[in-house]
Each structure stands twice: as C-alpha cells, then as structure tokens.
Design an enzyme around this catalytic site. Structure first.
Site, PDB file in Angstrom:
ATOM      1  N   LYS A   1      33.655  40.940  29.237  1.00 38.18           N
ATOM      2  CA  LYS A   1      34.929  40.896  28.550  1.00 38.18           C
ATOM      3  C   LYS A   1      34.836  40.001  27.308  1.00 38.18           C
ATOM      4  O   LYS A   1      34.261  40.402  26.323  1.00 38.18           O
ATOM      5  CB  LYS A   1      36.019  40.435  29.529  1.00 38.18           C
ATOM      6  CG  LYS A   1      35.940  41.123  30.914  1.00 38.18           C
ATOM      7  CD  LYS A   1      36.210  42.606  30.884  1.00 38.18           C
ATOM      8  CE  LYS A   1      35.835  43.350  32.159  1.00 38.18           C
ATOM      9  NZ  LYS A   1      36.417  42.855  33.386  1.00 38.18           N
TER      10      LYS A   1
ATOM     11  N   TYR B   1      41.218  41.309  40.473  1.00 36.41           N
ATOM     12  CA  TYR B   1      40.538  42.479  39.928  1.00 36.41           C
ATOM     13  C   TYR B   1      40.283  43.475  41.076  1.00 36.41           C
ATOM     14  O   TYR B   1      39.914  43.068  42.184  1.00 36.41           O
ATOM     15  CB  TYR B   1      39.217  42.024  39.293  1.00 36.41           C
ATOM     16  CG  TYR B   1      38.428  43.151  38.721  1.00 36.41           C
ATOM     17  CD1 TYR B   1      38.858  43.815  37.581  1.00 36.41           C
ATOM     18  CD2 TYR B   1      37.255  43.575  39.324  1.00 36.41           C
ATOM     19  CE1 TYR B   1      38.144  44.869  37.059  1.00 36.41           C
ATOM     20  CE2 TYR B   1      36.524  44.630  38.807  1.00 36.41           C
ATOM     21  CZ  TYR B   1      36.979  45.273  37.676  1.00 36.41           C
ATOM     22  OH  TYR B   1      36.274  46.320  37.160  1.00 36.41           O
TER      23      TYR B   1
ATOM     24  N   ASP C   1      38.323  32.755  38.997  1.00 38.26           N
ATOM     25  CA  ASP C   1      37.887  33.803  38.070  1.00 38.26           C
ATOM     26  C   ASP C   1      38.584  33.508  36.741  1.00 38.26           C
ATOM     27  O   ASP C   1      39.788  33.679  36.601  1.00 38.26           O
ATOM     28  CB  ASP C   1      38.265  35.188  38.621  1.00 38.26           C
ATOM     29  CG  ASP C   1      37.726  36.329  37.759  1.00 38.26           C
ATOM     30  OD1 ASP C   1      37.558  36.127  36.538  1.00 38.26           O
ATOM     31  OD2 ASP C   1      37.487  37.426  38.305  1.00 38.26           O
TER      32      ASP C   1
ATOM     33  N   ARG D   1      12.900  38.225  37.590  1.00 35.08           N
ATOM     34  CA  ARG D   1      14.031  38.197  38.532  1.00 35.08           C
ATOM     35  C   ARG D   1      14.442  36.752  38.802  1.00 35.08           C
ATOM     36  O   ARG D   1      15.613  36.428  38.924  1.00 35.08           O
ATOM     37  CB  ARG D   1      13.688  38.909  39.846  1.00 35.08           C
ATOM     38  CG  ARG D   1      14.721  38.607  40.946  1.00 35.08           C
ATOM     39  CD  ARG D   1      14.721  39.613  42.094  1.00 35.08           C
ATOM     40  NE  ARG D   1      13.411  39.959  42.577  1.00 35.08           N
ATOM     41  CZ  ARG D   1      12.639  39.181  43.350  1.00 35.08           C
ATOM     42  NH1 ARG D   1      13.043  37.981  43.710  1.00 35.08           N
ATOM     43  NH2 ARG D   1      11.455  39.605  43.741  1.00 35.08           N
TER      44      ARG D   1
HETATM   45  C1  LIG Z   1      36.201  43.100  34.790  1.00 37.64           C
HETATM   46  C2  LIG Z   1      36.532  41.999  35.711  1.00 37.64           C
HETATM   47  C3  LIG Z   1      35.692  41.672  36.778  1.00 37.64           C
HETATM   48  C4  LIG Z   1      34.456  42.464  37.112  1.00 37.64           C
HETATM   49  O1  LIG Z   1      33.492  42.376  36.105  1.00 37.64           O
HETATM   50  P1  LIG Z   1      32.417  43.559  35.805  1.00 37.64           P
HETATM   51  O2  LIG Z   1      31.621  42.971  34.690  1.00 37.64           O
HETATM   52  O3  LIG Z   1      33.182  44.777  35.427  1.00 37.64           O
HETATM   53  O4  LIG Z   1      31.633  43.764  37.045  1.00 37.64           O
HETATM   54  C5  LIG Z   1      36.044  40.584  37.550  1.00 37.64           C
HETATM   55  N1  LIG Z   1      37.162  39.870  37.309  1.00 37.64           N
HETATM   56  C6  LIG Z   1      38.000  40.172  36.298  1.00 37.64           C
HETATM   57  C7  LIG Z   1      39.222  39.358  36.082  1.00 37.64           C
HETATM   58  C8  LIG Z   1      37.719  41.250  35.467  1.00 37.64           C
HETATM   59  O5  LIG Z   1      38.566  41.563  34.473  1.00 37.64           O
END
Ligand SMILES: *Cc1c(COP(=O)(O)O)cnc(C)c1O
Length: 383
Positions: A198, A101, A173, A48
């Site tokens: 992603k 998001y 982000d 962890r």
């Molecule tokens: C998918 C996404 C998230 C969240 O990520 P997860 O891996 O699904 O928890 C946050 N910000 C953006 C821009 C995203 O496309």
C-alpha cells in the site's frame, strides 16, 4: 535524524564496490563463504534466510517505525501470518478487532481454526471490550486502526495498557496511516504489521509486507518463522519498495490533503447519504483520530442514495477513478468492499460491523483534487 531524512537515508549506504548510490538488487540465491571457519562472514548465506537488498529495506522500515528490527515478507498476509505463527500454539486464543482486513479474518477463521486456535472479534473502539474478552489462554491482541474498510479506530494506548497488564503482546496493523502519521510503539504496542503493498510502495508496483518488533526477542521469533516458512520478500520487490518509501511522507501529505477536499465535496452532495473520513468533524471518532495520529490518511468511504445498485452504477460512471482492489497508491482507486476486498467475510458478519452493501471505499491518490472532484460530480449527477 528526523522522519524525512530517515525515510531517504536509513538502511541505504553507497555500494562499497561500485559507489552506486542506490542499494543494488542483489539477485543471487547464495553467497560464497570465504572458508568453513568464516561461515556467514558477510552476514549472508542463502536468500531465504537473508539478502542484502531485503535487509536494506528491513532496516529502513524498522528505523521509520522506531522498532528494534523488522522482517520483510512476500505479502502483507505473510507478515500477519508470521505474527500469528510466532505467537500462538494450538489451544491459544486471540482477540482481534471486529473490523479487520478480509484476509486477516479468513486467516483466523479458515486456517488457524483448523489448528485449534480460538479467537474473538470484538469492537476494539471501546478498550473495555478488549479487557472483557481476555481469557487465561489469550496470547495475542491484534488490532487494525484505522480499520479496513469502515475506518473504525482503536485507541492504541488504551489497548496496549490492557495488553501490558496481562503480559500479552499487542500487534497493530498500521497499514492505513504508516509511521509517518501513526506511531504504535510510542503508544505502547509490541508488534506492527504492514502491507507494504500500500503506502510504502505507493505506486501499484509490488505486493509485500513487514513485521516490526519492539524488542530483539520478539524479532527473533518473527525472523525464525520468516526463515522456517520461507515467506521472505524478494530482492526486486524490496528494491522497488525502498524507492517508493523515500517519498512516503510527501505522498501521504498530498493524498491526505486531496482526501479532505474530496470528503468535503461528498459531504455536500445531495445524492450522498453518508461520508466517513477521520478528518471530518462529523466522523464519530474525530477526536481520537486527532489524538493518536498526526494526519488523517487518504482512505474514506461513502454511501450513495439508491443502495447497491447505485453504488455499482457509480463505479461504472467514474472515469478518472479506477475500479480496483489495492489502496494507498498515487492513482485514485474506488472499491466495492462487499464484492471485492471483504467478500471473504460472511454477509451477516459484515453487516454487524458496518460494512453495508452500498459502501463505496475510496483510496485518494495524488492527482489534482479538482479533477478527482469533477469526475465524482459528473458520475454522481448521472447515478
Ligand atoms: C492489504 C492489506 C493487508 C494484506 O496485505 P497484502 O499485501 O495484500 O497481503 C493487510 N492489512 C491491511 C489493513 C490491508 O489493507
């Protein structure tokens, strides 16, 4: 070292005991301590708190973003949550981009609101709105650019300058463009969040996230939350993400090139009312896209004539494009944000920020552009 070299080699050294070229998956809960006096001699005690495979990915991601360090999480949402938890106390205030998001919106409005954290969602495409929203208790500015799903852009340098003048950390982000195309630290940001699910993974194989910090002090705060709340990434996910990351630039270049071709095709189709792609001259913030990023990415959206019904029908008619949540993978995906990714946002709020009921989001993959276009053509012709 340049980006492509770093994306392959950063964080990875051949395994000293076997010579394995790939970082092994260190599938171990705990790490044996040589003696009480030499506790943590290897740097690891319990997975962890730290794991060598996860560490290798953290070093790679930190190197690619140009930050002091990175912490990897089980999901992108766990990464965003870590930033909020590390930076905020009850009674503090956050300024968010009005298009974020859906999960980020839900986290603020349905979880942090219970802990007396205040927030405003403002149109950060005009930095003046950020300055106007700052209060005495503002402790975090959180922007997403390009924003999911409308692709609205925030001028990272302009918002960072405002943040700096108030001594407030600015978190970006950077999921949609990744450090290959957009480098928030060079534009003045303090923290970067990624859903590694992603583009870093890129193969629809994992869910994961990362927070990269500009300074060691900020990283310490993030790391403390990662360990205290136990939202660490697992070694298998780190390993898969690491292999995906090695081809990040090549995938993004090909996918962006495909996206441009698909966007141009959509722009010329009589049944398409509107197309948004930052690489199109018709994109309202095309100049900002060129100024702050070195590529336009592979996300776009369009609106079909006939509203929600036509949009839904189209998604049933495409054959190569896959109807699924997620984005950034080598497979081209098509999504209806209102019923899927952004269902957590109230309808009135969605409309206010331009997430209309007929909006169809596309994540362009690595297939042959001609095949992607032909499939859209046959579907649009039958809508
Ligand atoms: C998918 C996404 C998230 C969240 O990520 P997860 O891996 O699904 O928890 C946050 N910000 C953006 C821009 C995203 O496309």
């Amino acid at each position: 070292m340049r980006f492509r070299t770093k994306q392959i080699h950063a964080g990875v050294t051949p395994d000293p005991t076997t010579g394995a070229i790939l970082t092994p998956i260190h599938q171990s809960t705990t790490f044996v301590q040589p003696s009480v006096d030499e506790y943590m001699a290897t740097g690891y005690s319990y997975s962890r708190s730290g794991n060598p495979t996860v560490r290798a990915l953290e070093v790679k991601v930190a190197t690619l973003e140009g930050g002091a360090d990175a912490a990897a999480f089980g999901t992108g949402m766990a990464a965003t949550n870590a930033v909020m938890m590390a930076m905020l106390n009850a009674g503090d205030h956050v300024v968010f981009s009005d298009v974020v998001y859906g999960g980020t919106y839900r986290l603020a409005t349905q979880i942090y609101s219970r802990f007396d954290v205040e927030y405003d969602f403002v149109d950060t495409s005009d930095a003046a709105n950020v300055a106007a929203a700052i209060r005495d208790n503002t402790k975090l500015i959180f922007t997403e650019t390009p924003a999911n799903p409308t692709l609205k852009l925030t001028d990272i340098a302009a918002v960072s300058e405002i943040a700096k003048s108030h001594g407030i950390p600015h978190c970006v982000d950077n999921t949609f463009l990744t450090p290959y195309y957009q480098r928030p630290f060079e534009l003045g940001a303090d923290l970067i969040v990624h859903s590694t699910t992603k583009y870093f993974d890129g193969h629809n194989a994992t869910v994961g996230g990362a927070v990269i910090s500009r300074t060691p002090e900020l990283h310490e705060r993030i790391k403390f939350v990662q360990n205290s709340t136990g939202t660490t990434m697992s070694p298998q996910v780190a390993w898969l993400t690491m292999q995906g990351t090695k081809t990040l630039s090549e995938r993004l270049d090909r996918q962006s090139d495909n996206a441009m071709q698909v966007a141009r095709f959509l722009e010329g189709h009589p049944k398409v009312l509107q197309v948004a792609y930052p690489g199109l001259e018709s994109f309202p913030q095309h100049e900002l896209a060129k100024k702050q990023a070195s590529g336009f990415g592979a996300m776009g959206w369009f609106e079909v004539q006939g509203g929600v019904e036509a949009g839904k029908k189209l998604m049933g008619l495409v054959e190569l494009w896959t109807l699924a949540e997620n984005l950034g993978s080598v497979e081209s995906l098509i999504t209806h944000p209102v019923t899927m990714t952004h269902a957590a946002i109230e309808p009135a709020e969605r409309l206010k920020v331009g997430i209309t009921d007929g909006l169809v989001r596309i994540s362009v993959g690595m297939e042959d552009a001609e095949d992607l276009i032909e499939d859209l053509q046959q579907a649009l012709d039958r809508v």
